[in-house]
Design a protein around this motif. Structure first.
Motif, PDB file in Angstrom:
ATOM      1  N   UNK A 175       0.832  -1.210   0.000  1.00 21.84           N
ATOM      2  CA  UNK A 175       0.000   0.000   0.000  1.00 21.84           C
ATOM      3  C   UNK A 175       0.864   1.257   0.000  1.00 21.84           C
ATOM      4  N   UNK A 176       1.881   1.286   0.832  1.00 19.15           N
ATOM      5  CA  UNK A 176       2.722   2.488   0.893  1.00 19.15           C
ATOM      6  C   UNK A 176       3.434   2.737  -0.429  1.00 19.15           C
ATOM      7  N   UNK A 177       4.041   1.691  -0.995  1.00 21.57           N
ATOM      8  CA  UNK A 177       4.747   1.863  -2.267  1.00 21.57           C
ATOM      9  C   UNK A 177       3.784   2.301  -3.373  1.00 21.57           C
ATOM     10  N   UNK A 178       2.603   1.716  -3.399  1.00 21.14           N
ATOM     11  CA  UNK A 178       1.626   2.053  -4.447  1.00 21.14           C
ATOM     12  C   UNK A 178       1.203   3.508  -4.348  1.00 21.14           C
ATOM     13  N   UNK A 179       0.912   3.970  -3.136  1.00 24.42           N
ATOM     14  CA  UNK A 179       0.502   5.363  -2.954  1.00 24.42           C
ATOM     15  C   UNK A 179       1.632   6.329  -3.296  1.00 24.42           C
ATOM     16  N   UNK A 180       2.832   6.034  -2.832  1.00 20.37           N
ATOM     17  CA  UNK A 180       3.960   6.935  -3.090  1.00 20.37           C
ATOM     18  C   UNK A 180       4.237   7.049  -4.588  1.00 20.37           C
ATOM     19  N   UNK A 181       4.228   5.942  -5.282  1.00 18.63           N
ATOM     20  CA  UNK A 181       4.513   5.959  -6.720  1.00 18.63           C
ATOM     21  C   UNK A 181       3.412   6.683  -7.495  1.00 18.63           C
ATOM     22  N   UNK A 182       2.156   6.391  -7.152  1.00 16.91           N
ATOM     23  CA  UNK A 182       1.036   7.008  -7.856  1.00 16.91           C
ATOM     24  C   UNK A 182       1.015   8.522  -7.650  1.00 16.91           C
ATOM     25  N   UNK A 183       1.240   8.961  -6.416  1.00 21.03           N
ATOM     26  CA  UNK A 183       1.251  10.394  -6.137  1.00 21.03           C
ATOM     27  C   UNK A 183       2.413  11.080  -6.843  1.00 21.03           C
ATOM     28  N   UNK A 184       3.561  10.428  -6.881  1.00 18.45           N
ATOM     29  CA  UNK A 184       4.733  11.008  -7.545  1.00 18.45           C
ATOM     30  C   UNK A 184       4.500  11.199  -9.041  1.00 18.45           C
ATOM     31  N   UNK A 185       3.659  10.341  -9.629  1.00 13.22           N
ATOM     32  CA  UNK A 185       3.390  10.430 -11.064  1.00 13.22           C
ATOM     33  C   UNK A 185       2.100  11.178 -11.382  1.00 13.22           C
ATOM     34  N   UNK A 186       1.472  11.747 -10.346  1.00 12.79           N
ATOM     35  CA  UNK A 186       0.285  12.554 -10.584  1.00 12.79           C
ATOM     36  C   UNK A 186      -0.954  11.767 -10.939  1.00 12.79           C
TER      37      UNK A 186
END
Length: 233
Positions: A175-186
């Motif tokens: 969950x943490x990795x998914x959220x961080x990556x998605x937010x970083x890519x807008x």
């Protein structure tokens, strides 16, 4: 999900503008208590909850009046501008204690009617799952797609469609990795499952209940009070 590895994040930094109440919807009163207090009490009643992290707005002036905020299992963090930011803030607050395969449950502050026994059933069904899943209900109404003039352009087959609810439960690191990556890519993140899906995983669906309503508009307060009165605890 075994003892001592269940963590909970409750995003509660929203302002609830659709309520038109002058205060965030999580602090409105339903059946004699605030929505947020009722929600947290339901979560605290679950077995094996190690900690609940509540993400609130930095400008929140109502939370200090919530006596439940002093509960030893509840921790507070500053939330963000969007739901995903608040959830990520909660996950970061757990980083020193939560293991990568620990379970993290995210639940809406404005869903006070969720039944603890349904959550426990969902937890059991996901016990050996490598990813996690979410509570949801099959779509019952006929769905229409509109054009720019609000005329029906298409009727959508609802047979495989589900309306997402919370709680949503995932392995901490996924969950943490998914959220961080998605937010970083807008990427637009509407719930935790959408981030996990975008990262390439397939969350499991667990049948929820129509009574697990999310308080969004004023009439939902009265409906929630009736549900709570009929199914206390």
């Amino acid at each position: 999900m075994t003892a001592d590895n269940l963590w909970v994040v409750v995003p509660a930094a929203g302002v609830g503008s659709r309520m038109g109440a002058g205060i965030p919807k999580q602090y409105l009163t339903v059946a004699g208590e605030t929505v947020l207090s009722r929600t947290l009490k339901r979560l605290l009643s679950l077995s094996d909850v190690h900690r609940i992290v509540v993400a609130i707005s930095a400008e929140d002036r109502w939370w200090p009046n919530e006596s439940i905020g002093k509960h030893p299992q509840i921790q507070t963090v500053s939330g963000g501008a969007e739901r995903a930011d608040s959830v990520l803030a909660g996950l970061k607050a757990l980083a020193a204690n939560a293991g990568p395969d620990d379970w993290v449950m995210v639940h809406d502050a404005a869903r006070p009617c969720v039944q603890p026994h349904q959550i426990e059933d969902m937890r059991q069904s996901l016990q050996s799952d490598l990813v996690g899943g979410l509570m949801a209900i099959p779509v019952a109404d006929t769905l229409k797609r509109s054009d720019s003039e609000l005329r029906v352009s298409e009727t959508i087959d609802r047979r495989a469609l589900w309306a997402a609810q919370t709680p949503q439960v995932f392995r901490y690191q996924i969950l943490r990795d998914s959220l961080e990556r998605a937010l970083a890519e807008g990427i637009a993140i509407t719930d935790e499952a959408s981030a996990v899906e975008w990262a390439g995983f397939k969350p499991r669906l667990f049948p929820g209940s129509n009574r697990n309503i999310k308080i969004t508009v004023p009439e939902d307060i009265e409906l929630a009070a009736m549900i709570l009165d009929a199914q206390p605890g």
